[in-house]
Design a protein around this motif. Sequence first.
Motif, short mmCIF file in Angstrom:
data_model
loop_
_atom_site.label_atom_id
_atom_site.label_comp_id
_atom_site.label_asym_id
_atom_site.label_seq_id
_atom_site.Cartn_x
_atom_site.Cartn_y
_atom_site.Cartn_z
N ASP A 122 17.23 -76.35 4.06
CA ASP A 122 17.95 -76.50 5.28
C ASP A 122 18.79 -75.14 6.09
OD1 ASP A 122 20.02 -76.26 3.46
OD2 ASP A 122 20.83 -78.22 4.05
N HIS A 123 18.37 -74.07 5.24
CA HIS A 123 19.10 -72.91 5.68
C HIS A 123 18.34 -71.80 4.72
CE1 HIS A 123 21.71 -73.47 2.23
NE2 HIS A 123 22.12 -72.21 2.20
N ALA A 124 18.88 -70.34 5.32
CA ALA A 124 18.30 -69.24 4.89
C ALA A 124 19.23 -68.43 4.64
CB ALA A 124 16.95 -68.66 5.63
N HIS A 125 19.26 -67.50 3.53
CA HIS A 125 20.26 -66.34 3.60
C HIS A 125 19.37 -64.84 3.55
CE1 HIS A 125 24.06 -68.52 2.33
NE2 HIS A 125 23.15 -69.31 1.99
N LEU A 126 19.78 -63.93 4.32
CA LEU A 126 18.92 -62.79 4.42
C LEU A 126 19.95 -61.72 4.34
CD1 LEU A 126 16.73 -63.69 7.44
CD2 LEU A 126 16.20 -63.79 4.88
N VAL A 127 19.61 -60.47 3.19
CA VAL A 127 20.39 -59.50 3.43
C VAL A 127 19.43 -58.41 4.00
CG1 VAL A 127 21.54 -57.59 2.10
CG2 VAL A 127 21.72 -60.17 1.42
N ILE A 128 19.49 -57.84 4.92
CA ILE A 128 18.59 -57.05 5.88
C ILE A 128 19.24 -55.56 6.05
CG2 ILE A 128 17.33 -56.49 8.06
CD1 ILE A 128 17.34 -59.73 8.20
N ALA A 129 18.61 -54.47 5.73
CA ALA A 129 18.97 -53.20 5.90
C ALA A 129 19.25 -53.02 7.48
CB ALA A 129 18.12 -52.34 5.33
N ARG A 130 20.13 -52.10 7.73
CA ARG A 130 20.32 -51.51 9.03
C ARG A 130 19.10 -51.34 9.79
NH1 ARG A 130 25.00 -49.34 11.30
NH2 ARG A 130 25.65 -48.92 9.00
N HIS A 131 19.02 -51.93 11.12
CA HIS A 131 17.87 -51.74 11.82
C HIS A 131 17.87 -51.16 13.27
CE1 HIS A 131 13.95 -53.29 13.64
NE2 HIS A 131 13.60 -53.51 12.33
N TRP A 142 10.48 -63.40 -3.86
CA TRP A 142 9.48 -63.00 -2.45
C TRP A 142 9.03 -61.37 -2.87
CZ3 TRP A 142 8.64 -66.89 0.24
CH2 TRP A 142 9.59 -68.03 0.31
N GLY A 143 7.71 -61.22 -2.58
CA GLY A 143 7.26 -59.97 -2.84
C GLY A 143 7.59 -59.06 -1.90
N PHE A 144 8.11 -59.26 -0.89
CA PHE A 144 8.54 -58.35 0.06
C PHE A 144 10.02 -57.82 -0.06
CE2 PHE A 144 8.96 -62.35 1.96
CZ PHE A 144 10.28 -62.37 2.45
N VAL A 145 10.82 -58.59 -0.90
CA VAL A 145 12.30 -58.12 -1.21
C VAL A 145 12.19 -56.85 -2.05
CG1 VAL A 145 14.16 -58.89 -2.54
CG2 VAL A 145 12.89 -60.41 -1.19
N THR A 146 13.00 -55.95 -1.63
CA THR A 146 13.15 -54.67 -2.38
C THR A 146 14.52 -54.74 -3.03
OG1 THR A 146 12.01 -53.44 -0.73
CG2 THR A 146 13.44 -52.05 -2.02
N PRO A 147 14.49 -54.69 -4.51
CA PRO A 147 15.84 -54.58 -5.10
C PRO A 147 16.75 -53.48 -4.73
CG PRO A 147 14.07 -54.77 -6.72
CD PRO A 147 13.35 -54.31 -5.18
N PHE A 148 18.02 -53.73 -4.63
CA PHE A 148 19.22 -52.81 -4.19
C PHE A 148 19.85 -52.29 -5.40
CE2 PHE A 148 23.36 -51.63 -2.68
CZ PHE A 148 23.15 -50.76 -1.90
N THR A 149 20.04 -51.14 -5.49
CA THR A 149 21.18 -50.59 -6.68
C THR A 149 22.08 -49.65 -5.85
OG1 THR A 149 19.65 -48.89 -7.22
CG2 THR A 149 19.47 -50.86 -8.33
N VAL A 150 23.27 -49.47 -6.24
CA VAL A 150 24.15 -48.66 -5.85
C VAL A 150 24.00 -47.29 -6.24
CG1 VAL A 150 26.76 -48.34 -5.83
CG2 VAL A 150 25.85 -50.69 -6.13
#
Length: 97
Positions: free
Chosen positions: A3-12, A89-97
Amino acid sequence: MPDHAHLVIARHTCKIESVANLLKGAATSRLLAEGLHPFADQPYRNGRLPTPWARNCWNCFLWTGEDIVRSCDYTNANPDKEGLPRQPWGFVTPFTV
């Protein structure tokens, strides 16, 4: 999530509202193609279907690497709250600090 989605998207270059609308449109097309649109049996008089999406979107801006990691962790773990499997998801890019 059902019933919902969470997305963390880079600046666009586009506004986040535009990105959200494009994602909603693509998801709606996929729902239709797979026969999963929740209102497929309730068309308007003009034949169009009601949108399954809420108006607008909720967003917040992440300013630090720690904010991003925290938000990614929350997003990845969110299905756990509903007893659902995590969604790789295959299109997700891991983020590291």
